[in-house]
Each structure stands twice: as C-alpha cells, then as structure tokens.
Write a protein that holds these residues in place. Structure first.
Motif, PDB file in Angstrom:
ATOM      1  N   ASP A  11       0.876  -1.163   0.000  1.00 40.17           N
ATOM      2  CA  ASP A  11       0.000   0.000   0.000  1.00 40.17           C
ATOM      3  C   ASP A  11       0.920   1.221   0.000  1.00 40.17           C
ATOM      4  O   ASP A  11       1.755   1.371   0.894  1.00 40.17           O
ATOM      5  CB  ASP A  11      -0.884  -0.014   1.246  1.00 40.17           C
ATOM      6  N   THR A  12       0.779   2.104  -1.009  1.00 41.15           N
ATOM      7  CA  THR A  12       1.697   3.232  -1.164  1.00 41.15           C
ATOM      8  C   THR A  12       1.125   4.528  -0.602  1.00 41.15           C
ATOM      9  O   THR A  12       1.550   5.627  -0.976  1.00 41.15           O
ATOM     10  CB  THR A  12       2.035   3.430  -2.650  1.00 41.15           C
ATOM     11  N   ASN A  13       0.187   4.455   0.317  1.00 38.41           N
ATOM     12  CA  ASN A  13      -0.472   5.633   0.876  1.00 38.41           C
ATOM     13  C   ASN A  13       0.379   6.281   1.981  1.00 38.41           C
ATOM     14  O   ASN A  13      -0.011   6.349   3.145  1.00 38.41           O
ATOM     15  CB  ASN A  13      -1.859   5.250   1.419  1.00 38.41           C
ATOM     16  N   GLY A  14       1.555   6.747   1.596  1.00 31.99           N
ATOM     17  CA  GLY A  14       2.411   7.488   2.516  1.00 31.99           C
ATOM     18  C   GLY A  14       2.687   6.743   3.809  1.00 31.99           C
ATOM     19  O   GLY A  14       2.943   5.539   3.820  1.00 31.99           O
ATOM     20  N   ALA A  15       2.599   7.493   4.917  1.00 35.61           N
ATOM     21  CA  ALA A  15       2.893   6.916   6.221  1.00 35.61           C
ATOM     22  C   ALA A  15       1.890   5.848   6.616  1.00 35.61           C
ATOM     23  O   ALA A  15       2.167   4.993   7.460  1.00 35.61           O
ATOM     24  CB  ALA A  15       2.917   8.018   7.281  1.00 35.61           C
ATOM     25  N   ALA A  16       0.703   5.883   6.002  1.00 32.56           N
ATOM     26  CA  ALA A  16      -0.323   4.884   6.313  1.00 32.56           C
ATOM     27  C   ALA A  16      -0.122   3.596   5.520  1.00 32.56           C
ATOM     28  O   ALA A  16      -0.839   2.624   5.711  1.00 32.56           O
ATOM     29  CB  ALA A  16      -1.712   5.452   6.031  1.00 32.56           C
ATOM     30  N   GLY A  17       0.828   3.611   4.596  1.00 33.14           N
ATOM     31  CA  GLY A  17       1.050   2.441   3.750  1.00 33.14           C
ATOM     32  C   GLY A  17       1.857   1.377   4.450  1.00 33.14           C
ATOM     33  O   GLY A  17       2.246   1.496   5.608  1.00 33.14           O
ATOM     34  N   GLY A  18       2.143   0.315   3.714  1.00 30.63           N
ATOM     35  CA  GLY A  18       2.927  -0.777   4.265  1.00 30.63           C
ATOM     36  C   GLY A  18       2.753  -2.029   3.442  1.00 30.63           C
ATOM     37  O   GLY A  18       2.041  -2.046   2.420  1.00 30.63           O
ATOM     38  N   LEU A  19       3.399  -3.098   3.874  1.00 25.27           N
ATOM     39  CA  LEU A  19       3.327  -4.372   3.170  1.00 25.27           C
ATOM     40  C   LEU A  19       1.953  -4.989   3.364  1.00 25.27           C
ATOM     41  O   LEU A  19       1.473  -5.137   4.485  1.00 25.27           O
ATOM     42  CB  LEU A  19       4.413  -5.314   3.708  1.00 25.27           C
ATOM     43  N   LEU A  20       1.316  -5.341   2.250  1.00 24.29           N
ATOM     44  CA  LEU A  20      -0.001  -5.969   2.306  1.00 24.29           C
ATOM     45  C   LEU A  20       0.090  -7.484   2.234  1.00 24.29           C
ATOM     46  O   LEU A  20      -0.627  -8.196   2.933  1.00 24.29           O
ATOM     47  CB  LEU A  20      -0.877  -5.466   1.153  1.00 24.29           C
ATOM     48  N   ARG A  21       0.968  -7.985   1.373  1.00 24.81           N
ATOM     49  CA  ARG A  21       0.994  -9.433   1.164  1.00 24.81           C
ATOM     50  C   ARG A  21       2.291  -9.838   0.483  1.00 24.81           C
ATOM     51  O   ARG A  21       2.875  -9.066  -0.264  1.00 24.81           O
ATOM     52  CB  ARG A  21      -0.205  -9.871   0.313  1.00 24.81           C
ATOM     53  N   ARG A  22       2.736 -11.052   0.772  1.00 31.54           N
ATOM     54  CA  ARG A  22       3.904 -11.630   0.126  1.00 31.54           C
ATOM     55  C   ARG A  22       3.495 -12.923  -0.571  1.00 31.54           C
ATOM     56  O   ARG A  22       2.826 -13.767   0.028  1.00 31.54           O
ATOM     57  CB  ARG A  22       4.992 -11.927   1.163  1.00 31.54           C
ATOM     58  N   HIS A  23       3.859 -13.046  -1.844  1.00 37.44           N
ATOM     59  CA  HIS A  23       3.541 -14.239  -2.619  1.00 37.44           C
ATOM     60  C   HIS A  23       4.835 -14.856  -3.144  1.00 37.44           C
ATOM     61  O   HIS A  23       5.794 -14.139  -3.433  1.00 37.44           O
ATOM     62  CB  HIS A  23       2.679 -13.905  -3.846  1.00 37.44           C
ATOM     63  N   LEU A  24       4.848 -16.163  -3.323  1.00 36.55           N
ATOM     64  CA  LEU A  24       5.918 -16.778  -4.098  1.00 36.55           C
ATOM     65  C   LEU A  24       5.809 -16.261  -5.526  1.00 36.55           C
ATOM     66  O   LEU A  24       4.720 -16.058  -6.042  1.00 36.55           O
ATOM     67  CB  LEU A  24       5.797 -18.299  -4.064  1.00 36.55           C
ATOM     68  N   SER A  25       6.951 -16.048  -6.177  1.00 36.63           N
ATOM     69  CA  SER A  25       6.944 -15.353  -7.459  1.00 36.63           C
ATOM     70  C   SER A  25       6.603 -16.253  -8.639  1.00 36.63           C
ATOM     71  O   SER A  25       6.106 -15.786  -9.660  1.00 36.63           O
ATOM     72  CB  SER A  25       8.304 -14.706  -7.695  1.00 36.63           C
ATOM     73  N   GLY A  26       6.903 -17.528  -8.543  1.00 36.73           N
ATOM     74  CA  GLY A  26       6.708 -18.409  -9.693  1.00 36.73           C
ATOM     75  C   GLY A  26       5.620 -19.423  -9.462  1.00 36.73           C
ATOM     76  O   GLY A  26       4.988 -19.455  -8.403  1.00 36.73           O
ATOM     77  N   PRO A  27       5.377 -20.267 -10.460  1.00 33.36           N
ATOM     78  CA  PRO A  27       4.361 -21.305 -10.289  1.00 33.36           C
ATOM     79  C   PRO A  27       4.801 -22.313  -9.240  1.00 33.36           C
ATOM     80  O   PRO A  27       5.952 -22.743  -9.216  1.00 33.36           O
ATOM     81  CB  PRO A  27       4.278 -21.949 -11.679  1.00 33.36           C
TER      82      PRO A  27
END
Length: 237
Positions: A11-27
């Motif tokens: 989430d790129t909403n300034g100071a209120a932003g942060g990491l939302l989720r982490r996914h494995l990159s490949g299949p």
C-alpha cells in the motif's frame, strides 16, 4: 526481499502504507535452495526448508512424492517434528514469527516472536517448542496446543552468526529428559542454562574460546561444548 524469490504487494499511501501481502513469485511448488531438513519420528516423512523460496515442503521419505508445499516466512531455517509426528515447527531467519504447520493438512499457523529465530527444540511430550533468536538474543517458549508464546523471552548470551553473515548461528540443545536448555552465546563466551519447568535462567557459565555447539551426554550429567577458536571441547558439569 533478502534473497527470496517472492513478490511483495505494498500500500503506497504514505505513512499509512505498508506491506499488504507476500507471494511466491513463480508457479508452485518452488523448492529452491533447500538448506535444512527433518525426518518424522517414524521415518515416513521428511520436511524440507527452502531458504530462497521461503517455503516448507513435506515429502514421502520412501518415494520422494510431494505431499504438500506451503509458504512459511522469510528464509526458513532449522525445523523439527513433534514426537507424535503431527506438527512441523520451522524457524524463519528474516520473519518475526515461528511457523507451526499441521502435517495432515499442510496448514501453517504463525506465532509472533522476535526476529531471526535460528534453532528450534521440541519438548519430549510435544507440548512446547523452544526457539532461540539472534535479534534480541534469547529463547521463546511456544505452547503448541494454543499456538501462543508461554511466558517471556529469556535472555541469553549473544547468539549471532558464527560462520558467514546471517547463515550459520550459535547452537541451542535440549537435554534428553527435556528439563534443561543449553544455549551457546558465542560472542559473549557463555553457556546459558534454562530450566524449562520454571522457565527461568539458572546459570550463565563462562566458556572460553567462542562456544558454538553443545550436546548433553547420555545421562544429562555433562554438557560437551565445542569452542571454535580454542580448537577444544569444554565440559560443563
């Protein structure tokens, strides 16, 4: 993120932003750079920690067949089965949680602890897991039935990296009877002894020569400690 093969959503909403989720990159399943493994008590299953894929996988030990594959935390490290083989408990070097994974379903539960857990031991009855961290050096006790920490983190000596950066770390071991944890504080040249029943530090023993690994003898009467820089094994009664 830290050598992982993952996609991070922010989430790129300034100071209120942060990491939302982490996914494995490949299949899936990705199983890259397997560093650690553990066998189930009956030898029928083997769990693998994939340090680049940030995942843990369970295989049939006889056929090699993949049974499940689950995202764990950043850079999973040493892992262990409970004595009944129902759970796998995995450390995560760059996450602030311990992964507790149900063997039957492959469902992971995250137990919040401090960062850089690098060793895990399981109580003989399977009720508790003990994890030592190299950030805010100390040992956590986790109730595996409730998936929560049980009591405070107990401080130890400095258990940082002993080989190359953030890879090989000072050792922790549990006595055969489950009564005592021994933790090598390599950089403070100490061996911390913890009573698991009272959940208290009972001794901090000076051990010269950069202690890195410890084991209990068969009767749990002596602890043999390898002192890396002294080319010696110390004996602690």
């Amino acid at each position: 993120a830290v050598f992982g093969e993952d996609m991070l959503v922010f989430d790129t909403n300034g100071a209120a932003g942060g990491l939302l989720r982490r996914h494995l990159s490949g299949p899936g399943p990705e199983g890259d750079r397997t560093r650690m493994l553990a066998f189930s008590p009956d030898g029928a299953r083997v769990a693998l920690a994939h340090i680049a894929s940030d995942s843990v996988a369970l295989h049939d030990a006889s056929t090699g067949a993949l049974l499940w594959h689950v995202a764990s935390g950043d850079r999973p490290g040493p892992l262990a089965f409970t004595p009944d083989g129902s759970l796998v408990v995995a450390t995560n070097l760059d996450s602030s949680h311990l992964s507790v994974i149900d063997v039957a379903s492959g469902v992971e539960s995250e137990v919040p602890i401090s960062q850089r857990a690098h060793q895990v031991e399981i109580a003989p009855g399977g009720s508790f897991a003990y994890a030592v961290t190299a950030t805010s050096d100390g040992v956590w006790r986790v109730n595996l039935a409730t998936r929560t920490v049980a009591g405070p983190q107990l401080p130890t000596g400095d258990t940082g990296s002993i080989g190359f950066l953030q890879q090989q770390t000072s050792g922790m071991t549990l006595s055969h009877d489950g009564a005592t944890l021994a933790v090598c504080g390599s950089f403070t040249h100490t061996l911390t002894l913890i009573d698991t029943a009272s959940w208290s530090v009972v001794a901090s023993v000076p051990v010269a020569g950069f202690p890195v690994r410890a084991i209990f003898d068969a009767r749990d009467e002596n602890i043999l400690v390898s002192a890396r820089d002294a080319d010696a094994v110390r004996v602690v009664r």
